[in-house]
Design a protein around this motif. Structure first.
Motif, PDB file in Angstrom:
ATOM      1  N   ASP A   1      -2.481  10.294   1.569  1.00  0.00           N
ATOM      2  CA  ASP A   1      -3.389   9.177   1.861  1.00  0.00           C
ATOM      3  C   ASP A   1      -3.598   8.240   0.676  1.00  0.00           C
ATOM      4  O   ASP A   1      -4.206   7.188   0.825  1.00  0.00           O
TER       5      ASP A   1
ATOM      6  N   LYS B   1       5.488   6.675   7.585  1.00  0.00           N
ATOM      7  CA  LYS B   1       4.557   5.873   6.779  1.00  0.00           C
ATOM      8  C   LYS B   1       5.282   4.746   6.060  1.00  0.00           C
ATOM      9  O   LYS B   1       4.747   3.635   5.932  1.00  0.00           O
TER      10      LYS B   1
ATOM     11  N   GLU C   1       5.813   2.047   8.589  1.00  0.00           N
ATOM     12  CA  GLU C   1       4.552   1.387   8.948  1.00  0.00           C
ATOM     13  C   GLU C   1       4.032   0.510   7.816  1.00  0.00           C
ATOM     14  O   GLU C   1       3.523  -0.593   8.058  1.00  0.00           O
TER      15      GLU C   1
END
Lengths: 343, 397
Positions: free
Chosen positions: B50, B363, B366
């Motif tokens: 994250d 990820k 994206e």
């Protein structure tokens, strides 16, 4: 008996310090040949430089280290794709001799300082790689021995400014040298001097082999050399040791090639380290490229096999990049291949 | 001689030896170096999933996760790596200008290639042996591509067979092929690929003579240098020790492959207008401007600086796709403004897969898509059709 921590550390440390680990030098001073990588593990010519550094005294290493690659980084290739290259062919003719590849081992003085075999090692290594070698008048071995050590043509280099250039040239031709390379613009001890063109002309008249004039860095010098009877030119700044030239030989090569316009073959030297560098030299008008420092790195570290490996690596890189760029033969290499950065 | 050696001479018990070894290890500076000087949880050595802010953050994680030989294989370029670095330099030679006036949420990146609708012009480039990066390999990459509705080009040299990958998910797939000189193996491979649903066939034509000449990769080999047996290479096809596997390439290849393709046939590795025109002559339906991520001819140009030349040469006749060095949404936008129809991600996708497996690859896709939308909003382009040449200023050397 108890074994305490401090004691076990100390004894273990003493063991490590006393161990003769394989590959480490056991004596201080002298060539550190134990640190050299196996010659066939080196993947490009530039890697030989650090090997030479391991075996040479710093002052001697200094004389054959370095280079200026900025000009090569300002040129990119415009490749031609999908050109059939199964008949990859690097052979090219120079003074009636068919070279295996257009890469020549250039002149370097006193090679006995670099390796015990000196010029004889270079001659054997260059011949094993099927390359022409240029032996200097300041060789560590007599010219006839160098010629007999090689199975390929050996050229002889003399200084135009030297009083014994005529004798050296005569001896070299008698020993079987196939061409004479006359160095201008520098004295035998490396000082920059004005060119005595009369001396150059006398040498061209005195020998019955082709004479190439080495040290051309301007169109004017190129024209004068032709007028004085040169059979070939070497665009060269003597490896940058003399100074006074801000440009590199490969920078002035296109203008010299235009001026000479195919009348005589042009060679070039100066920081060629890669097959891509050689390809650029050929594209800009050279018939062949002289490399001097890289084979000397090979000689210093590995003797004849080092010279051979360096030259073979350059040949293979050149061949590969010729195929990649859609120029699988020497005659297909054209100036359109190279594009210069605008800034 | 010290006390310890005398002890050995006199004979020693097992207990004594174990005690000695144990006490040595307890005092070892190596062990000390492993000790965490900070309380657990108050810091992290590696970025968490994250915490990653851009695609470059994946690279060190990828490097830490994979064996060194895999990293070396993936990271390096041909010979001096001049072109590898020029690919990235090129993005600094293009400035984005103009705009605003569009909210990122209002940006629509959808497009169409060969009749297939795509939500974004960003695709996955064909890269080999992805199981080396992560056990899921191409299967994980394909799941990530399907989740993001991204078109994935499957490499000829994938860890799983094309047909197995195609079973794994249902997103759009293209099939990349290195042609063989014998035509039958090409026919068999292309038939199998098309039967399994490949939307296009991509034929890679660079690396004609350069295959494994990435010096730094060859030098390291994961810390185990290999003898580069140039001289002893068996049966040299030419006296210059150059691998002959692809030296036979000729434009005629496309004439031979065309009848085997019921789907569009693309050529990957074009870097000049001249090459692009040849493609048109030989029935090629699309071009990928590529220098193989700096792994083909060294000292070749970056792809970005030759893109316009290629686009100008083909006009609107066939799509032009580009790869080599794309890591950011702004990179993608610059290529689109210079005329590209789509952009492929090679190393970027490998970093994601190598760092975190399928979620990492997802990820990466994206993030670059989000960056593209942001960049398009910044220059005032609500759709791909709004992007034009005036949105960039170039200063290529």
């Amino acid at each position: 008996m108890t074994v305490d921590r401090r004691e076990s550390l100390r004894t273990f440390g003493a063991f490590v310090a006393g161990a003769a680990a394989p590959g480490q030098p056991t004596s201080s001073g002298g060539p550190q040949t134990g640190l050299l990588a196996p010659v066939l593990e080196l993947v490009n010519a530039t890697e030989f430089e650090s090997m030479a550094r391991l075996v040479l005294p710093p002052a001697r290493y200094q004389t054959i280290s370095g280079g200026h690659r900025r000009s090569f980084d300002k040129m990119t290739f415009r490749q031609r794709l999908m050109v059939y290259a199964m008949d990859l062919d690097l052979t090219t003719e120079l003074f009636g001799y068919e070279m295996f590849a257009p890469i020549i081992v250039g002149p370097v003085a006193n090679q006995g300082d670099l390796h015990a075999d000196g010029e004889l090692g270079t001659a054997r290594g260059a011949a094993a790689a099927k390359a022409i070698m240029v032996a200097t008048s300041e060789s560590s071995h007599p010219i006839d021995q160098i010629v007999s050590a090689s199975g390929e043509p050996v050229w002889s280099q003399v200084y135009a400014a030297s009083g014994r250039a005529g004798d050296d040239a005569a001896r070299a031709v008698a020993a079987g040298c196939k061409a004479l390379c006359v160095t201008i613009g520098v004295s035998p001890d490396g000082a920059p001097i004005a060119t005595n063109w009369d001396a150059v002309q006398q040498l061209t008249l005195a020998v019955n082999v082709p004479v190439v004039v080495k040290g051309i860095m301007s169109v004017g010098d190129a024209r004068t050399a032709l007028e004085r009877g040169a059979d070939g030119l070497v665009v060269s700044n003597h490896g940058g040791v003399v100074g006074g030239h801000s440009a590199l030989p490969v920078d002035v090569l296109p203008a010299v090639a235009d001026a000479v316009n195919g009348q005589v073959p042009i060679l070039v030297d100066g920081s060629f380290r890669r097959g891509t560098d050689v390809l650029k030299g050929l594209a800009l008008g050279a018939t062949a490229v002289m490399v001097a420092r890289p084979p000397m790195w090979g000689l210093a570290a590995y003797g004849a096999e080092g010279v051979q490996t360096v030259v073979e690596i350059l040949q293979t890189e050149l061949a590969r990049n010729m195929a990649m760029s859609g120029r699988p033969t020497i005659s297909m290499i054209d100036r359109e291949l190279v594009r210069f950065d605008k800034w | 001689m010290g006390k310890a050696e005398h002890a050995w001479r006199r004979g020693f018990s097992r207990r004594q030896a174990i005690a000695g070894l144990g006490s040595f290890l307890a005092a070892s500076p190596l062990l000390h170096a492993q000790r965490d000087p900070w309380p657990l949880g108050s810091h992290r050595r590696f970025m968490g999933f994250d915490e990653i802010r851009d695609v470059f953050d994946f690279e060190p994680l990828f490097r830490a996760n994979v064996p060194l030989s895999t990293y070396d294989y993936s990271a390096h370029g041909t010979e001096s790596e001049f072109t590898l670095y020029r690919n990235r330099d090129a993005f600094d030679w293009v400035q984005l200008v103009g705009g605003g006036g569009v909210a990122p949420a209002a940006v629509d990146t959808s497009t169409e290639l060969f009749g297939h609708a795509m939500p974004s012009p960003i695709m996955l480039a064909p890269t080999s042996r992805q199981r080396d990066l992560h056990p899921d390999g191409e299967l994980g990459m394909y799941r990530a591509a399907t989740t993001t509705a991204t078109t994935m080009i499957v490499s000829n040299a994938s860890s799983f067979p094309y047909t197995r990958i195609a079973e794994e998910a249902d997103g759009p797939l293209w099939y990349q092929r290195y042609a063989t000189r014998e035509l039958d193996p090409n026919r068999e491979a292309l038939d199998a690929g098309q039967e399994a649903g490949a939307q296009t066939i991509v034929v890679t034509i660079d690396q004609q003579a350069t295959l494994y000449e990435r010096d730094l990769h060859v030098r390291h080999l994961g810390g185990r240098p290999r003898e580069v047996t140039r001289r002893t290479r068996p049966n040299p096809p030419n006296p210059y020790r150059v691998g002959a596997g692809r030296l036979w390439y000729e434009w005629k290849l496309f004439d031979d492959l065309k009848p085997m393709c019921q789907v569009p046939m693309l050529a990957k590795g074009i870097l000049t207008g001249e090459g692009a025109k040849k493609c048109l002559e030989h029935g090629v339906d699309g071009i990928i401007v590529s220098n193989h991520g700096g792994r083909s001819l060294d000292y070749g140009p970056s792809t970005l600086e030759v893109l316009e030349e290629v686009v100008d040469a083909v006009g609107d006749q066939i799509p032009v796709i580009i790869d080599s060095g794309f890591r950011r949404g702004t990179d993608v936008l610059k290529a689109l403004a210079l005329g590209a129809d789509a952009v492929c991600l090679g190393r970027a996708s490998r970093w994601g897969l190598g760092a975190f497996g399928e979620p990492g690859a997802q990820k990466v896709i994206e993030m670059i898509n989000a960056e593209l939308r942001q960049a398009m909003a910044s220059v005032g382009a609500a759709t791909l059709a709004d992007i034009n040449r005036t949105m960039v200023k170039t200063n290529f050397p």
